[in-house]
Design a protein around this motif. Sequence first.
Motif, PDB file in Angstrom:
ATOM      1  N   HIS A  63       0.862  -1.179   0.000  1.00 44.55           N
ATOM      2  CA  HIS A  63       0.000   0.000   0.000  1.00 44.55           C
ATOM      3  C   HIS A  63       0.898   1.228   0.000  1.00 44.55           C
ATOM      4  N   ALA A  64       0.822   2.011  -1.051  1.00 48.74           N
ATOM      5  CA  ALA A  64       1.697   3.175  -1.169  1.00 48.74           C
ATOM      6  C   ALA A  64       1.119   4.167  -2.155  1.00 48.74           C
ATOM      7  N   ARG A  65       1.322   5.435  -1.857  1.00 48.10           N
ATOM      8  CA  ARG A  65       0.892   6.508  -2.746  1.00 48.10           C
ATOM      9  C   ARG A  65       2.105   6.971  -3.542  1.00 48.10           C
ATOM     10  N   ILE A  66       1.924   7.203  -4.834  1.00 46.34           N
ATOM     11  CA  ILE A  66       3.030   7.645  -5.679  1.00 46.34           C
ATOM     12  C   ILE A  66       3.222   9.148  -5.516  1.00 46.34           C
ATOM     13  N   ILE A  67       4.422   9.534  -5.100  1.00 43.26           N
ATOM     14  CA  ILE A  67       4.768  10.950  -4.929  1.00 43.26           C
ATOM     15  C   ILE A  67       5.247  11.535  -6.249  1.00 43.26           C
ATOM     16  N   SER A  68       6.060  10.771  -6.957  1.00 39.26           N
ATOM     17  CA  SER A  68       6.544  11.230  -8.265  1.00 39.26           C
ATOM     18  C   SER A  68       6.942  10.022  -9.094  1.00 39.26           C
ATOM     19  N   ILE A  69       6.908  10.207 -10.414  1.00 42.98           N
ATOM     20  CA  ILE A  69       7.301   9.144 -11.327  1.00 42.98           C
ATOM     21  C   ILE A  69       8.048   9.776 -12.502  1.00 42.98           C
ATOM     22  N   ASP A  70       9.240   9.265 -12.795  1.00 42.05           N
ATOM     23  CA  ASP A  70      10.105   9.810 -13.845  1.00 42.05           C
ATOM     24  C   ASP A  70      10.367   8.704 -14.865  1.00 42.05           C
ATOM     25  N   THR A  71       9.890   8.902 -16.085  1.00 43.03           N
ATOM     26  CA  THR A  71      10.034   7.890 -17.130  1.00 43.03           C
ATOM     27  C   THR A  71      11.076   8.273 -18.176  1.00 43.03           C
ATOM     28  N   SER A  72      11.801   9.359 -17.953  1.00 38.38           N
ATOM     29  CA  SER A  72      12.695   9.891 -18.992  1.00 38.38           C
ATOM     30  C   SER A  72      13.789   8.905 -19.393  1.00 38.38           C
ATOM     31  N   LYS A  73      14.388   8.224 -18.416  1.00 36.16           N
ATOM     32  CA  LYS A  73      15.452   7.267 -18.746  1.00 36.16           C
ATOM     33  C   LYS A  73      14.903   6.096 -19.556  1.00 36.16           C
ATOM     34  N   ALA A  74      13.732   5.645 -19.205  1.00 41.27           N
ATOM     35  CA  ALA A  74      13.124   4.545 -19.947  1.00 41.27           C
ATOM     36  C   ALA A  74      12.796   4.971 -21.373  1.00 41.27           C
ATOM     37  N   GLU A  75      12.266   6.170 -21.535  1.00 37.88           N
ATOM     38  CA  GLU A  75      11.898   6.661 -22.865  1.00 37.88           C
ATOM     39  C   GLU A  75      13.118   6.881 -23.743  1.00 37.88           C
ATOM     40  N   ALA A  76      14.250   7.192 -23.126  1.00 41.12           N
ATOM     41  CA  ALA A  76      15.477   7.453 -23.886  1.00 41.12           C
ATOM     42  C   ALA A  76      16.182   6.172 -24.325  1.00 41.12           C
ATOM     43  N   LEU A  77      15.783   5.054 -23.784  1.00 38.17           N
ATOM     44  CA  LEU A  77      16.444   3.789 -24.095  1.00 38.17           C
ATOM     45  C   LEU A  77      16.158   3.388 -25.540  1.00 38.17           C
ATOM     46  N   SER A  78      17.196   3.015 -26.263  1.00 39.44           N
ATOM     47  CA  SER A  78      17.046   2.620 -27.661  1.00 39.44           C
ATOM     48  C   SER A  78      16.117   1.417 -27.785  1.00 39.44           C
TER      49      SER A  78
ATOM     50  N   GLU B 148      13.262  -8.077 -24.015  1.00 37.68           N
ATOM     51  CA  GLU B 148      14.415  -7.758 -23.178  1.00 37.68           C
ATOM     52  C   GLU B 148      14.564  -6.251 -22.999  1.00 37.68           C
ATOM     53  N   ILE B 149      14.368  -5.499 -24.086  1.00 34.42           N
ATOM     54  CA  ILE B 149      14.458  -4.032 -23.985  1.00 34.42           C
ATOM     55  C   ILE B 149      13.338  -3.507 -23.098  1.00 34.42           C
ATOM     56  N   ALA B 150      12.140  -4.062 -23.261  1.00 34.11           N
ATOM     57  CA  ALA B 150      11.005  -3.614 -22.443  1.00 34.11           C
ATOM     58  C   ALA B 150      11.275  -3.884 -20.970  1.00 34.11           C
ATOM     59  N   ALA B 151      11.825  -5.045 -20.659  1.00 37.26           N
ATOM     60  CA  ALA B 151      12.126  -5.381 -19.263  1.00 37.26           C
ATOM     61  C   ALA B 151      13.196  -4.456 -18.696  1.00 37.26           C
ATOM     62  N   LYS B 152      14.191  -4.131 -19.512  1.00 44.11           N
ATOM     63  CA  LYS B 152      15.252  -3.219 -19.069  1.00 44.11           C
ATOM     64  C   LYS B 152      14.692  -1.817 -18.843  1.00 44.11           C
ATOM     65  N   ALA B 153      13.796  -1.385 -19.728  1.00 41.35           N
ATOM     66  CA  ALA B 153      13.225  -0.039 -19.621  1.00 41.35           C
ATOM     67  C   ALA B 153      12.380   0.113 -18.367  1.00 41.35           C
ATOM     68  N   VAL B 154      11.637  -0.934 -18.024  1.00 47.27           N
ATOM     69  CA  VAL B 154      10.806  -0.878 -16.817  1.00 47.27           C
ATOM     70  C   VAL B 154      11.659  -0.564 -15.595  1.00 47.27           C
ATOM     71  N   LYS B 155      12.847  -1.124 -15.553  1.00 53.65           N
ATOM     72  CA  LYS B 155      13.739  -0.898 -14.410  1.00 53.65           C
ATOM     73  C   LYS B 155      14.288   0.524 -14.385  1.00 53.65           C
ATOM     74  N   GLN B 156      14.185   1.238 -15.504  1.00 52.64           N
ATOM     75  CA  GLN B 156      14.694   2.610 -15.579  1.00 52.64           C
ATOM     76  C   GLN B 156      13.656   3.645 -15.126  1.00 52.64           C
ATOM     77  N   ILE B 157      12.446   3.211 -14.873  1.00 54.43           N
ATOM     78  CA  ILE B 157      11.411   4.134 -14.402  1.00 54.43           C
ATOM     79  C   ILE B 157      11.617   4.377 -12.910  1.00 54.43           C
ATOM     80  N   LEU B 158      11.732   5.631 -12.544  1.00 56.26           N
ATOM     81  CA  LEU B 158      12.009   5.998 -11.156  1.00 56.26           C
ATOM     82  C   LEU B 158      10.718   6.448 -10.482  1.00 56.26           C
ATOM     83  N   VAL B 159      10.381   5.790  -9.373  1.00 62.39           N
ATOM     84  CA  VAL B 159       9.148   6.084  -8.657  1.00 62.39           C
ATOM     85  C   VAL B 159       9.469   6.345  -7.194  1.00 62.39           C
TER      86      VAL B 159
END
Length: 757
Positions: free
Chosen positions: A46-61, A119-130
Amino acid sequence: MTEHYIGKGIPRIDGLDKVTGRGQYIQDICLPQMLYAKVLRSPHAHARIISIDTSKAEALSGVKAVATFLDTTQKLFNPCPGFVTTHRPDKPVYDQQIFTSEARFVGDEIAAVAAMTPEIAAKAVKQILVKYEILPAVFDIDEALKADASLVHGELTDKNICGPLWELNLGDIKNGMDEGDVFAEATVLLPRAKHAQLEPHGALADWKNGRLTVFSQTQTLHPVKMILARILDMPESRIQVKGAPYVGGTFGAGQGVRAKTELIASVLAMRTGRPVKLMFDRAEDFGVTDTRHGGYITGKLAAKKDGTFTAFEIDTYLNTGAYAGVGPDVALTVGPAGTGGTYRVPNWHYRARAVYTNQQQAGAFRGYGNPQGNFLTETLVDDIARQLSIDPVKLRLKNTVKPGDKWFIPFPCTSTGLNQCFEKAARAIGWDQKRGQTGVGARRRGVGIAGGIHFGGPVPFVVDYDTVYMRLENDGSLHVAAGVAEVGSGAATALLQIASDAVGVPMETAQIVYGDTDTTPFDIGSHASRSVISVGNAILKAGTKLKESVLAYASKFLGVDKNVLRMTDGIIDGGGKEISVRQLAYEAHLDGKSFFVAEQNQPQNSPPWYAQAVEVEVDMETGKVRILKVAAFHDVGNVINPVIASGQLEGGIMQGVGYATMEEMKYLGGKRPITDSYQKYLIPTIQDMPEIEIGFVEEPCPEGPLGARGLGEVGIIPVAAAIASAVEDATGIRFHQLPLTPERVLCGIEEAVMSVG
C-alpha cells in the motif's frame, strides 16, 4: 428430432491440433512490426506515488512508448463481465484503473513499456524511477474489519467491506433453531488457491485505421469488447475482440478482462500505432492475477432427533483482495447453492461480506464459491449424523431437496437425481463394508461422501442471453456462428453435435465459428457451466427454424406435403420422394433462395446435482493423505457427449484433490507471494491421481437442451468435503481447515493423542 450425434462420444473438433502441436495460442501469434510490453509493478502493498520519472526509460534505444497514470485514462471500472453486461439489484463496484497512483497490493500496475524486444522492455521498466509514500496495510480479514483498520479504498467506503453486506432469509431462523434437538457448529478456514492454468495471461492489441483489434484469452469476448469501449471511450463497432485459436486453460481466470492485459496492450498499441503483445511470466501469473477467494465461514445446523433438518445459519467472510472483481457475487453465491440448495431446510439465514485487503485480487474460479460453501455444509451434516448415530448417507437421503420444495434459490426445483447419485456413489466406494472400520497401526483407511447442487448460470434478476446465427451453404453444409469462447472444455464439439442433429445434416459437413466479436452475435460468455446449456437451447431453436425453412422449400420443389417430409443426416425424404440436402440447397441457390436464421435464447437455470464418495489412506506417522479412489456420480441430465463429460469431471476432481490436500497461496508477511511457481505452488501430478469411477444419473432437465444440464464446474465442488469426511473416518479427527497438508494432519493427530493422554 433424430439423434445421430447426441449421446455419442464424438472426438473433439480441436483435439487433433492440440495433440499434434499445430494449435496456436496467444504466444504463437505474431503481427508485422509487433512490439512487446512489460509492466512496472508496485513493490509495496500500500503506497501513494509521490513522483514518477520515465525519462530514462523513454530514452532507451528500442523503446517506443511508456504509459503511466499521468497520461492514461483514470476512469474507474470493474474488469468482470457481470458488472457491464447485466442489471443487478445492487450498485456495481467500480474501483480499478488501468494504472494507479495509489498501489494497493504488491504487484499493482504502475506503468508499462512497449519496446522492440521483450528484453528491452524489461530493461526499460527498471529505468522508471518512482518515489512512494508507504501507507498502512491490512492483510487478513479480521485485521481489515477492525474499527481502526487502514482503509484499502478510503474514497469508496469508510469500512473495508466490498460491495453489499448480504443478508438472505428463508422462514424464521429463531423458530427453526428452537425446533432443533441437536446442533452442529463449525468454522471452516479456506485458503486462497490459484488456477495454475498452463498458459500464462497475455493479450495482443493492434490499432489500425481507427480500429482496435484485440487477441484475448478471455472466456467472455463480447463483454470484454463492451468493457474496452467504455474505458477507452470508443464505439463498440470499432473494436474487435478475437479469441486466440486455442486457450491453455482458464478455470474462471478468463472471465472478463484478464489482469488488465487487454487494456494495457490496447493503450500501448494506440499510442504507438503498432501491434503490442503483453505476456506474463509465470511469477507474474501467480502473483498478480486472480485467486480463489479464501476466508472463513461459520455455520450452525439444527436437526430433530429423527434427523430432520430444521434450521441453518451461516456467516461468510471472504478475502477479495485489493479490488472487488467478482467478490460481492461470490460472497452471495456461497449461500444459495453452496449452503442453501442441497438440503430441505425450512429456516435458513445467510450473511456474507467480501472484505478488502492489500493482497492480490480474488476472482472467479471453477465452482464460483460453491466449493467453499459445500465444505462447511457437508462438515455440519456429518456432525449431525455422528451425534444422532445415523448413517451419513441415510441422513442425506432423508433431507435432500425434492421437486416442488421451497428454497431460497430464485427458480423452482423441477427435477433432481441427487438421491440416486448418493446411493450409487456409496455403493461404488463400498460404503456399507468400509465406513466406520477404522484400522490400527501406521496406515489407516477411511471413506467419506459429499454431494450437492451447483447453479452458476442465469437467475431472474440478471440479464443473460445468447444469440446464434445459422445458415446452409449452397452445397448443403451447415455454418453455425456463436459468441462463446472455446476454452478447452469441449463445448464447441457438443454444440456442433446439437446443431447437426437439430438441422438434420452430417456433422462432418458442419462447421461452428466462435471466438470473434466481428463474426459472431452477442453472447455473455463461456462460464458458469452454461455454454452448452444456454447456447445449446439457442441452437435448437435456430436449427428447428432452419429445418422448417428447408422443408417448406423442399415441399414445393418436390410437390410433396411438407408434413410428411423428414430431414435426417443430409437426406430429405417422404411421400415417395427423396433428395439430398446438398442438391436441394444448390437448386434453391439457382432459384435465388438461401437458408439462414438467427435466434436468441434467454436461458432458464438447469442446475446439475452430484455426489462423490472417496476412499483415503492416512499415514499416522507423517500425516500424508493418499486418495485411493473417487466414485463420482453426477446428475447432469441427458449427456450430450459422454467422453467430453467424463473428461470434464475427471479434471475437476483432480483440481478438487489439489484444493483439498495441497494447494494454497502463501505470502511473505502477508504481502509478497511466496508461491510464485509450480515448484513452490503444488498441484496434483499423475502420481497423485487416484482411481476415478465416473457415473451419470440422467434425470432429464426440462430447462436444458434435450434435457441436459451444465457440468463444467461440478467435478471440483464436493471433493474437499468428501476427503475430509474420509480422513475423519480413518483417524477420528475432523479437520476444518484446508488444505489437509501432511503438516496440518500430523499436527491434528498429535493434538488428539495429547488430549487423550
